[in-house]
Scaffold this motif. Structure first.
Motif, PDB file in Angstrom:
ATOM      1  N   LEU A 113       8.802  -6.703   0.064  1.00  0.00           N
ATOM      2  CA  LEU A 113       8.472  -7.121   1.428  1.00  0.00           C
ATOM      3  C   LEU A 113       8.150  -5.920   2.310  1.00  0.00           C
ATOM      4  CD1 LEU A 113      10.949 -10.047   2.154  1.00  0.00           C
ATOM      5  CD2 LEU A 113       8.509 -10.172   1.605  1.00  0.00           C
ATOM      6  N   GLY A 114       8.774  -4.790   2.033  1.00  0.00           N
ATOM      7  CA  GLY A 114       8.428  -3.559   2.761  1.00  0.00           C
ATOM      8  C   GLY A 114       6.987  -3.150   2.489  1.00  0.00           C
ATOM      9  N   GLN A 115       6.575  -3.290   1.236  1.00  0.00           N
ATOM     10  CA  GLN A 115       5.190  -2.962   0.899  1.00  0.00           C
ATOM     11  C   GLN A 115       4.222  -3.954   1.544  1.00  0.00           C
ATOM     12  OE1 GLN A 115       4.585  -0.840  -3.017  1.00  0.00           O
ATOM     13  NE2 GLN A 115       6.158  -2.339  -3.575  1.00  0.00           N
ATOM     14  N   ALA A 116       4.592  -5.225   1.569  1.00  0.00           N
ATOM     15  CA  ALA A 116       3.745  -6.229   2.218  1.00  0.00           C
ATOM     16  C   ALA A 116       3.665  -5.958   3.722  1.00  0.00           C
ATOM     17  CB  ALA A 116       4.287  -7.632   1.943  1.00  0.00           C
ATOM     18  N   THR A 117       4.793  -5.556   4.314  1.00  0.00           N
ATOM     19  CA  THR A 117       4.805  -5.228   5.742  1.00  0.00           C
ATOM     20  C   THR A 117       3.798  -4.127   6.042  1.00  0.00           C
ATOM     21  OG1 THR A 117       7.108  -5.886   6.025  1.00  0.00           O
ATOM     22  CG2 THR A 117       6.244  -4.313   7.616  1.00  0.00           C
ATOM     23  N   TYR A 118       3.841  -3.081   5.255  1.00  0.00           N
ATOM     24  CA  TYR A 118       2.926  -1.959   5.510  1.00  0.00           C
ATOM     25  C   TYR A 118       1.470  -2.363   5.253  1.00  0.00           C
ATOM     26  CZ  TYR A 118       1.509   2.829   6.208  1.00  0.00           C
ATOM     27  OH  TYR A 118       0.911   3.963   6.698  1.00  0.00           O
ATOM     28  N   ALA A 119       1.241  -3.161   4.232  1.00  0.00           N
ATOM     29  CA  ALA A 119      -0.127  -3.634   3.979  1.00  0.00           C
ATOM     30  C   ALA A 119      -0.633  -4.436   5.174  1.00  0.00           C
ATOM     31  CB  ALA A 119      -0.165  -4.479   2.703  1.00  0.00           C
ATOM     32  N   ILE A 120       0.211  -5.290   5.731  1.00  0.00           N
ATOM     33  CA  ILE A 120      -0.155  -6.077   6.913  1.00  0.00           C
ATOM     34  C   ILE A 120      -0.496  -5.152   8.068  1.00  0.00           C
ATOM     35  CG2 ILE A 120       0.835  -7.553   8.727  1.00  0.00           C
ATOM     36  CD1 ILE A 120       2.405  -8.981   6.413  1.00  0.00           C
ATOM     37  N   MET A 121       0.353  -4.173   8.305  1.00  0.00           N
ATOM     38  CA  MET A 121       0.180  -3.307   9.465  1.00  0.00           C
ATOM     39  C   MET A 121      -1.052  -2.407   9.352  1.00  0.00           C
ATOM     40  SD  MET A 121       4.198  -2.508  10.148  1.00  0.00           S
ATOM     41  CE  MET A 121       4.406  -2.590  11.928  1.00  0.00           C
ATOM     42  N   VAL A 122      -1.322  -1.894   8.165  1.00  0.00           N
ATOM     43  CA  VAL A 122      -2.513  -1.057   7.988  1.00  0.00           C
ATOM     44  C   VAL A 122      -3.778  -1.906   8.061  1.00  0.00           C
ATOM     45  CG1 VAL A 122      -3.753   0.437   6.354  1.00  0.00           C
ATOM     46  CG2 VAL A 122      -1.321   0.783   6.744  1.00  0.00           C
ATOM     47  N   ALA A 123      -3.755  -3.099   7.458  1.00  0.00           N
ATOM     48  CA  ALA A 123      -4.913  -3.994   7.539  1.00  0.00           C
ATOM     49  C   ALA A 123      -5.189  -4.377   8.986  1.00  0.00           C
ATOM     50  CB  ALA A 123      -4.692  -5.237   6.682  1.00  0.00           C
ATOM     51  N   ALA A 124      -4.138  -4.633   9.751  1.00  0.00           N
ATOM     52  CA  ALA A 124      -4.307  -4.961  11.166  1.00  0.00           C
ATOM     53  C   ALA A 124      -4.899  -3.776  11.923  1.00  0.00           C
ATOM     54  CB  ALA A 124      -2.969  -5.374  11.780  1.00  0.00           C
ATOM     55  N   ALA A 125      -4.359  -2.586  11.689  1.00  0.00           N
ATOM     56  CA  ALA A 125      -4.873  -1.390  12.368  1.00  0.00           C
ATOM     57  C   ALA A 125      -6.346  -1.178  12.055  1.00  0.00           C
ATOM     58  CB  ALA A 125      -4.054  -0.166  11.970  1.00  0.00           C
ATOM     59  N   ASP A 126      -6.728  -1.438  10.827  1.00  0.00           N
ATOM     60  CA  ASP A 126      -8.125  -1.293  10.422  1.00  0.00           C
ATOM     61  C   ASP A 126      -9.041  -2.171  11.268  1.00  0.00           C
ATOM     62  OD1 ASP A 126     -10.210  -0.307   8.597  1.00  0.00           O
ATOM     63  OD2 ASP A 126     -10.263  -2.379   7.902  1.00  0.00           O
ATOM     64  N   LEU A 127      -8.508  -3.291  11.759  1.00  0.00           N
ATOM     65  CA  LEU A 127      -9.283  -4.235  12.575  1.00  0.00           C
ATOM     66  C   LEU A 127      -9.073  -4.003  14.075  1.00  0.00           C
ATOM     67  CD1 LEU A 127      -8.481  -7.388  10.433  1.00  0.00           C
ATOM     68  CD2 LEU A 127     -10.691  -6.210  10.576  1.00  0.00           C
ATOM     69  N   GLY A 128      -8.323  -2.960  14.430  1.00  0.00           N
ATOM     70  CA  GLY A 128      -8.047  -2.679  15.835  1.00  0.00           C
ATOM     71  C   GLY A 128      -6.953  -3.545  16.413  1.00  0.00           C
ATOM     72  N   ILE A 129      -6.178  -4.179  15.540  1.00  0.00           N
ATOM     73  CA  ILE A 129      -5.106  -5.082  15.953  1.00  0.00           C
ATOM     74  C   ILE A 129      -3.775  -4.358  15.808  1.00  0.00           C
ATOM     75  CG2 ILE A 129      -3.924  -7.247  15.398  1.00  0.00           C
ATOM     76  CD1 ILE A 129      -6.726  -8.221  14.337  1.00  0.00           C
ATOM     77  N   GLY A 130      -2.996  -4.389  16.864  1.00  0.00           N
ATOM     78  CA  GLY A 130      -1.688  -3.750  16.847  1.00  0.00           C
ATOM     79  C   GLY A 130      -0.653  -4.630  16.180  1.00  0.00           C
ATOM     80  N   SER A 131       0.446  -4.009  15.767  1.00  0.00           N
ATOM     81  CA  SER A 131       1.525  -4.737  15.102  1.00  0.00           C
ATOM     82  C   SER A 131       2.866  -4.115  15.459  1.00  0.00           C
ATOM     83  CB  SER A 131       1.327  -4.723  13.581  1.00  0.00           C
ATOM     84  OG  SER A 131       1.298  -3.388  13.099  1.00  0.00           O
ATOM     85  N   GLY A 132       3.883  -4.960  15.471  1.00  0.00           N
ATOM     86  CA  GLY A 132       5.249  -4.505  15.687  1.00  0.00           C
ATOM     87  C   GLY A 132       6.167  -5.299  14.779  1.00  0.00           C
ATOM     88  N   HIS A 133       7.024  -4.615  14.064  1.00  0.00           N
ATOM     89  CA  HIS A 133       7.882  -5.283  13.086  1.00  0.00           C
ATOM     90  C   HIS A 133       9.285  -5.507  13.632  1.00  0.00           C
ATOM     91  CE1 HIS A 133       8.556  -0.986  12.546  1.00  0.00           C
ATOM     92  NE2 HIS A 133       9.726  -1.297  12.045  1.00  0.00           N
ATOM     93  N   SER A 134       9.977  -6.418  13.003  1.00  0.00           N
ATOM     94  CA  SER A 134      11.345  -6.758  13.381  1.00  0.00           C
ATOM     95  C   SER A 134      12.065  -7.332  12.171  1.00  0.00           C
ATOM     96  CB  SER A 134      11.328  -7.801  14.502  1.00  0.00           C
ATOM     97  OG  SER A 134      12.632  -8.272  14.764  1.00  0.00           O
ATOM     98  N   SER A 135      13.362  -7.205  12.197  1.00  0.00           N
ATOM     99  CA  SER A 135      14.183  -7.860  11.194  1.00  0.00           C
ATOM    100  C   SER A 135      14.486  -9.278  11.654  1.00  0.00           C
ATOM    101  CB  SER A 135      15.482  -7.062  11.007  1.00  0.00           C
ATOM    102  OG  SER A 135      16.206  -7.547   9.904  1.00  0.00           O
ATOM    103  N   VAL A 136      15.187 -10.020  10.828  1.00  0.00           N
ATOM    104  CA  VAL A 136      15.648 -11.363  11.178  1.00  0.00           C
ATOM    105  C   VAL A 136      17.167 -11.321  11.236  1.00  0.00           C
ATOM    106  CG1 VAL A 136      15.827 -13.755  10.392  1.00  0.00           C
ATOM    107  CG2 VAL A 136      13.663 -12.533  10.156  1.00  0.00           C
ATOM    108  N   GLY A 137      17.723 -11.623  12.389  1.00  0.00           N
ATOM    109  CA  GLY A 137      19.171 -11.653  12.532  1.00  0.00           C
ATOM    110  C   GLY A 137      19.719 -13.061  12.388  1.00  0.00           C
ATOM    111  N   ASP A 138      19.179 -13.984  13.142  1.00  0.00           N
ATOM    112  CA  ASP A 138      19.655 -15.366  13.152  1.00  0.00           C
ATOM    113  C   ASP A 138      18.886 -16.173  12.102  1.00  0.00           C
ATOM    114  OD1 ASP A 138      20.303 -18.030  13.707  1.00  0.00           O
ATOM    115  OD2 ASP A 138      20.459 -17.662  15.863  1.00  0.00           O
ATOM    116  N   GLN A 139      19.437 -16.205  10.904  1.00  0.00           N
ATOM    117  CA  GLN A 139      18.795 -16.899   9.783  1.00  0.00           C
ATOM    118  C   GLN A 139      18.584 -18.386  10.081  1.00  0.00           C
ATOM    119  OE1 GLN A 139      17.913 -15.844   6.409  1.00  0.00           O
ATOM    120  NE2 GLN A 139      17.826 -13.905   7.497  1.00  0.00           N
TER     121      GLN A 139
END
Length: 171
Positions: free
Chosen positions: A96-122
């Motif tokens: 999931l860490g690798q997928a997170t980074y793939a998402i964020m780099v793909a978004a940046a490539d399109l000029g789209i910003g991203s911000g990540h977060s964990s999940v606390g309240d399952q």
């Protein structure tokens, strides 16, 4: 944008313009997640995407580090299979860490910003999206066009010096 430029331009964006992300761009970002490396090609993951403002508002309540999600144009919940053994859970988190980074780099490539977060309240994350038993809502990513300044390669990133973190052959 070239790959190296997208890597250098990617930064955590937590304030977004009020404009939608074109569906084709969102699909490209999701395809990057789907194609991310996975140990043994297990792919013990699912990705739930939303552009619904009500769901984005609720996502902001799942963790204190998710306050940016209500202002995002889209949010992605990264979900892992529940594993019986610790080894499987560790592998899933790495994937999931690798997928997170793939998402964020793909978004940046399109000029789209991203911000990540964990999940606390399952339980809240499960209820927002109807996540079935046997799956763990693990991380969230907000996506949108940066409100402050467009993404561009950072010349002097706020990172430790190269020579302080790179060790060749020994510490």
């Amino acid at each position: 944008m070239e790959t190296w430029d997208a890597i250098r331009a990617r930064r955590n964006v937590r304030a977004y313009e009020d404009r939608p992300i074109p569906e084709k761009d969102l699909d490209q970002i999701l395809e990057a997640a789907r194609r991310a490396p996975s140990a043994g090609n297990r792919q013990h993951w699912d990705f739930v995407v939303t552009t619904d403002k009500g769901q984005l508002e609720q996502m902001g309540e799942v963790w204190q580090g998710a306050r940016h999600l209500p202002g995002a144009a889209a949010g992605i919940l990264l979900v892992a299979n529940q594993e019986e053994e610790e080894r499987g859970a560790i592998i899933n988190n790495y994937d999931l860490g690798q997928a997170t980074y793939a998402i964020m780099v793909a978004a940046a490539d399109l000029g789209i910003g991203s911000g990540h977060s964990s999940v606390g309240d399952q339980d809240l994350a499960r209820s927002i999206f109807g996540i079935p038993e046997g799956h763990v809502p693990s991380y969230m990513i907000g996506l949108g066009y940066p409100a402050d300044r467009p993404l561009r390669p950072l010349v002097k990133p706020n990172r430790r010096d190269f020579d302080d973190v790179i060790h060749r052959g020994h510490w």
